[in-house]
Write a protein that holds these residues in place. Sequence first.
Motif, short mmCIF file in Angstrom:
data_model
loop_
_atom_site.label_atom_id
_atom_site.label_comp_id
_atom_site.label_asym_id
_atom_site.label_seq_id
_atom_site.Cartn_x
_atom_site.Cartn_y
_atom_site.Cartn_z
N LEU A 99 3.07 -6.37 -12.77
CA LEU A 99 2.51 -5.42 -11.82
C LEU A 99 3.30 -4.11 -11.89
CD1 LEU A 99 0.71 -4.82 -9.20
CD2 LEU A 99 2.85 -5.32 -7.98
N ALA A 100 4.62 -4.24 -12.04
CA ALA A 100 5.49 -3.08 -12.06
C ALA A 100 6.27 -3.05 -13.37
CB ALA A 100 6.43 -3.13 -10.87
N GLU A 101 6.15 -1.94 -14.08
CA GLU A 101 6.86 -1.77 -15.34
C GLU A 101 8.20 -1.13 -15.08
OE1 GLU A 101 5.83 -3.05 -18.07
OE2 GLU A 101 3.74 -3.45 -17.57
N GLY A 102 9.24 -1.72 -15.63
CA GLY A 102 10.59 -1.22 -15.44
C GLY A 102 11.47 -2.37 -14.98
N PRO A 103 12.56 -2.04 -14.29
CA PRO A 103 13.51 -3.07 -13.86
C PRO A 103 12.87 -4.09 -12.92
CG PRO A 103 14.43 -0.87 -13.55
CD PRO A 103 12.99 -0.70 -13.90
N ASP A 104 13.47 -5.28 -12.86
CA ASP A 104 13.02 -6.33 -11.95
C ASP A 104 13.18 -5.84 -10.52
OD1 ASP A 104 12.18 -8.84 -10.98
OD2 ASP A 104 14.24 -9.59 -10.97
N VAL A 105 12.20 -6.13 -9.64
CA VAL A 105 12.23 -5.65 -8.26
C VAL A 105 12.82 -6.66 -7.29
CG1 VAL A 105 10.25 -4.14 -8.65
CG2 VAL A 105 9.89 -6.43 -7.70
N SER A 106 12.93 -7.91 -7.69
CA SER A 106 13.38 -8.96 -6.77
C SER A 106 14.77 -8.65 -6.21
CB SER A 106 13.40 -10.30 -7.50
OG SER A 106 13.77 -11.32 -6.59
N GLY A 107 14.86 -8.63 -4.89
CA GLY A 107 16.12 -8.36 -4.22
C GLY A 107 16.55 -6.90 -4.23
N ARG A 108 15.68 -6.01 -4.69
CA ARG A 108 16.00 -4.58 -4.81
C ARG A 108 15.27 -3.78 -3.75
NH1 ARG A 108 17.05 -3.66 -10.52
NH2 ARG A 108 18.18 -1.78 -9.96
N ARG A 109 15.88 -2.67 -3.34
CA ARG A 109 15.29 -1.75 -2.37
C ARG A 109 14.49 -0.70 -3.14
NH1 ARG A 109 15.91 -1.27 2.74
NH2 ARG A 109 17.75 -2.60 2.76
N VAL A 110 13.17 -0.72 -2.95
CA VAL A 110 12.27 0.17 -3.66
C VAL A 110 11.71 1.22 -2.70
CG1 VAL A 110 10.12 0.35 -5.01
CG2 VAL A 110 11.61 -1.67 -5.27
N THR A 111 11.84 2.48 -3.05
CA THR A 111 11.17 3.55 -2.32
C THR A 111 9.95 3.94 -3.14
OG1 THR A 111 13.18 4.37 -1.26
CG2 THR A 111 11.35 5.92 -1.47
N LEU A 112 8.78 3.87 -2.52
CA LEU A 112 7.55 4.21 -3.23
C LEU A 112 7.38 5.72 -3.30
CD1 LEU A 112 5.08 1.53 -1.84
CD2 LEU A 112 6.37 1.51 -3.98
N VAL A 113 6.73 6.18 -4.37
CA VAL A 113 6.45 7.60 -4.58
C VAL A 113 4.97 7.72 -4.87
CG1 VAL A 113 6.98 9.65 -5.97
CG2 VAL A 113 8.78 7.95 -5.51
N GLU A 114 4.28 8.54 -4.06
CA GLU A 114 2.84 8.71 -4.19
C GLU A 114 2.50 10.19 -4.16
OE1 GLU A 114 0.29 7.78 -5.42
OE2 GLU A 114 -0.95 6.57 -4.08
N ASP A 115 1.34 10.52 -4.69
CA ASP A 115 0.92 11.91 -4.69
C ASP A 115 0.28 12.29 -3.36
OD1 ASP A 115 -1.38 10.40 -5.14
OD2 ASP A 115 -1.71 11.19 -7.14
N ARG A 131 6.51 -6.67 -2.18
CA ARG A 131 7.22 -7.56 -1.26
C ARG A 131 7.03 -9.02 -1.66
NH1 ARG A 131 5.62 -4.48 4.41
NH2 ARG A 131 7.25 -2.88 4.30
N GLU A 132 5.82 -9.36 -2.14
CA GLU A 132 5.58 -10.73 -2.62
C GLU A 132 6.49 -11.07 -3.79
OE1 GLU A 132 1.43 -10.93 -3.59
OE2 GLU A 132 0.81 -10.85 -1.48
N ARG A 133 6.92 -10.05 -4.53
CA ARG A 133 7.80 -10.25 -5.68
C ARG A 133 9.27 -10.09 -5.31
NH1 ARG A 133 2.87 -8.95 -7.05
NH2 ARG A 133 2.00 -9.51 -9.09
N GLY A 134 9.57 -10.04 -4.01
CA GLY A 134 10.94 -10.04 -3.54
C GLY A 134 11.57 -8.68 -3.28
N ALA A 135 10.81 -7.59 -3.40
CA ALA A 135 11.36 -6.25 -3.16
C ALA A 135 11.42 -5.96 -1.67
CB ALA A 135 10.49 -5.20 -3.86
N THR A 136 12.35 -5.12 -1.30
CA THR A 136 12.40 -4.55 0.05
C THR A 136 11.76 -3.18 -0.05
OG1 THR A 136 14.43 -5.73 0.59
CG2 THR A 136 13.91 -3.80 1.93
#
Length: 175
Positions: A99-115, A131-136
């Motif tokens: 779903l997300a290309e790049g580093p693994d998101v599990s247990g990581r704090r992700v800030t979304l960026v949208e236009d 969140r289902e994949r473990g991201a905050t």
Amino acid sequence: MTDPTLARDIDAICRLSGEFTLRSGQVSSEYFDKYLFEAQPELLARVAEQMVARVPEGTELLGGLELGGIPIATMLSARTGLPALFVRKKAKEYGTCKLAEGPDVSGRRVTLVEDVITTGGAVRDATRALRERGATVEVVICAIDRSPEGENPLADVGLEVRPVLTKSELDAVRG
């Protein structure tokens, strides 16, 4: 706003008049074609620069949403040194099936960026999936917030919206 001319410059380039159906299904007499500023390196850099201060402490990954959030997240990543993540509308059905290309998101704090955010449908979907994949996921930074003033269209998923520009700021420069 640090750059008082940004709203005027984006409005002049991006605001189109006519009849447009938005992702939400709403029909609008105007449309902010964000690709028109995203394709201009100088304007894209000014938007990303305004986003730097909006990135929350503790952010580990910048999640650019397909398609319009990706160039902004890339530029913001270059400015902050934070790794970018490219979030698809749905997971690939081949190869890595991510779903997300790049580093693994599990247990990581992700800030979304949208236009552009109007009702937040794409951001809501991405938030739930990450969140289902473990991201905050707690914050989304956007270039333009078109939602009604004083309303948070993403409150139902506990997401804070941090816009660079709001519709009212863009309307104000039309004079």
